[in-house]
Design an enzyme around this catalytic site. Sequence first.
Site, PDB file in Angstrom:
ATOM      1  N   GLU A 156       3.200  -3.689   6.023  1.00 36.10           N
ATOM      2  CA  GLU A 156       4.552  -4.227   5.866  1.00 36.10           C
ATOM      3  C   GLU A 156       5.172  -4.549   7.225  1.00 36.10           C
ATOM      4  OE1 GLU A 156       5.880  -2.304   1.578  1.00 36.10           O
ATOM      5  OE2 GLU A 156       6.635  -1.377   3.412  1.00 36.10           O
ATOM      6  N   GLU A 313       1.091  -3.615  -3.413  1.00 41.28           N
ATOM      7  CA  GLU A 313       1.899  -2.465  -3.801  1.00 41.28           C
ATOM      8  C   GLU A 313       2.928  -2.863  -4.848  1.00 41.28           C
ATOM      9  OE1 GLU A 313       4.034  -0.208  -0.895  1.00 41.28           O
ATOM     10  OE2 GLU A 313       2.466  -0.400   0.623  1.00 41.28           O
TER      11      GLU A 313
END
Length: 658
Positions: A156, A313
Amino acid sequence: MSNPRWLRRAGDPRLEYGADYNPEQWPREVWDDDVRAMREAGVTIVSLAIFSWARLETAEGEYDFGWLDDAIDLLHANGISVDLATATASPPPWLTTRHPEILPVDKQGNTIWPGGRQQWRPTSPIFRTYALRLVRAIAERYGNHPAVVAWHVSNELGCHNVYDYSDDAAAAFRTWLRARYASIDELNEAWGTAFWSQWYTDFEQILPPRQAATHPNPTQQLDFKRFSSDALKDYLIAEREILREITPDIPVTTNFMVMGETKGMDYADWAAEVDFVSNDHYRLPGAQTLDELSFSANLTGNIAGAKPWFLMEHSTSAVNWQPINLAKKPGELERDSLTHVAHGADAVCFFQWRQSRAGAEKYHSAMYPHAGTDSQLFRDVAGLGATLRDLAPLAGTPRTPARAAILFDWTSWWAVEQDSHPTEKLRYRQEALDWYTAFLDLGVRADVVPVGADLGGYDVVVAPILHVIPADLAGQLTAYVENGGHLVTTYASGIVDENDHIWLGGYPGALRDLLGLRIEEFGPLLEGDTAELDNGLTGTLWTDRIDVTGDDTAVLASYKTGDQAGRPAITRRPAGDGSAAYVSTRLGPDGLAPVLAELLANAGVTSELPEELRGKVELAIRGGTRFVINRTEEPVEITALGGPGRTLTARGVAVLRA
């Protein structure tokens, strides 16, 4: 790399299924239970070692790979593939203690201290030296392991450190500006530095837009946003190049965050730098939560260029980071997952495999919950695994394009929400989402495509709040209309060029002639104020003082109340073989639906759903497979879609094969 290793299943296509796996959080004896339960759930792949730098490099140059060797071997022995992380997401305490100068600095000059995660400067040469050395060590050790099917760069990127105002960032910003502008005079012109005595005589005088006495230069702010996205992209490339050098046959990805208000990274620009696109997505509560999920999955699929992408995710149930974290209702785990598949995902993964006992995310749900495998959540996880096995032939099948599209632009998002604008209440992504909801309410499929995409295949393109329009984009949109396309745009569009300079002569600037209207002044509305239209709709947030300039511009609705009473509110002008329409106020999804219905009818675009199902379900198509997603909390009868009689459960998904 057009055929990632995780897709190379000759004669055995499959949709991958799994999660982040963090065995370092657990004693070794737990791992055997993990892989047993993974096989029971149908897990085929896990992302490994994401936050394990401190365990892998226990001191500078001292590596402990033994536990990771054991974990990868165990997974491989049980038929589970590994998406292996480079472990650089968060530096270990020994590194930040030795080199505190790698820590980010906020705009007020405060250091962002260790204790959370992602505590590093994207432009720090020192951090990069240590991180890339670790990447090389991991690639050399595991590049030939048959379990490793993909590399997972960091994690991320930019989630917590996208904007760094440190001295390292200042130096890198100046380098970036020298590459963007041929001279300091060109920068001064682009930034409009004649205003407020900001004229620079040397690049060395320039700083990031740190805390100032009043609003920093708007083009400086916009360029810093561009630079910050590019700095993270440059870091991604640095890791990728080492991985490609050592393991050219293993594809490289990193997990994007196309979701909600995450806007610091221009993922449409990043997509070309990875071998396949991956995305993380988490739903937020609210009336449009399911539509936002679909919007994000749709946009991710189009960022990926209609190629298969990886849902890296999402959550099985509750998360830990919202003010109130609600568990998912029955059916939502499968519905959320299959919505991503419907929009092109060939992998469905969660954070994380086993729910943590300690740490900041111990209340974040997982595939293996605190309650263990004797739980409804685990049974739902295993049920989804079975569903994905049944859908295996779908792997590699692209989404079927729609006839309509919504144009999405990160630069406009960045620019229009800066300070010193007609209103600070405007929200770019919310307006785009409202149009998407209106399409769904009408039962019409629409693609969400980034600026720069080929628009030629679309009959209708909606460009909400397209605030920044360089001359070449204005030309592209004009050509699209003249060649038979139907463009719809909104308030706050066409106002500035790429340097955030006003297109002079009246708003909406770059689109003024195409739309056949002229606006002398904006009419933003105070909180709670509204403007009634003569078609029964109510506008909020914004109005425009429109004068029609084109003889052929039709007024579709006018204002009845407020400062613009009697003036046009919605217009449409035929141009070439197409048309250009303008909506000058925020109508919300309910108000946009009837307006959009009229504009779609003008373009000859109709729903592919029976009338009784429009608005109740979303239709997404991959090849010959239709996904019918229940948007309601009630059962929906879908017999009209063909085949035997069937009732779609609340929050359910039906997969109809040709």
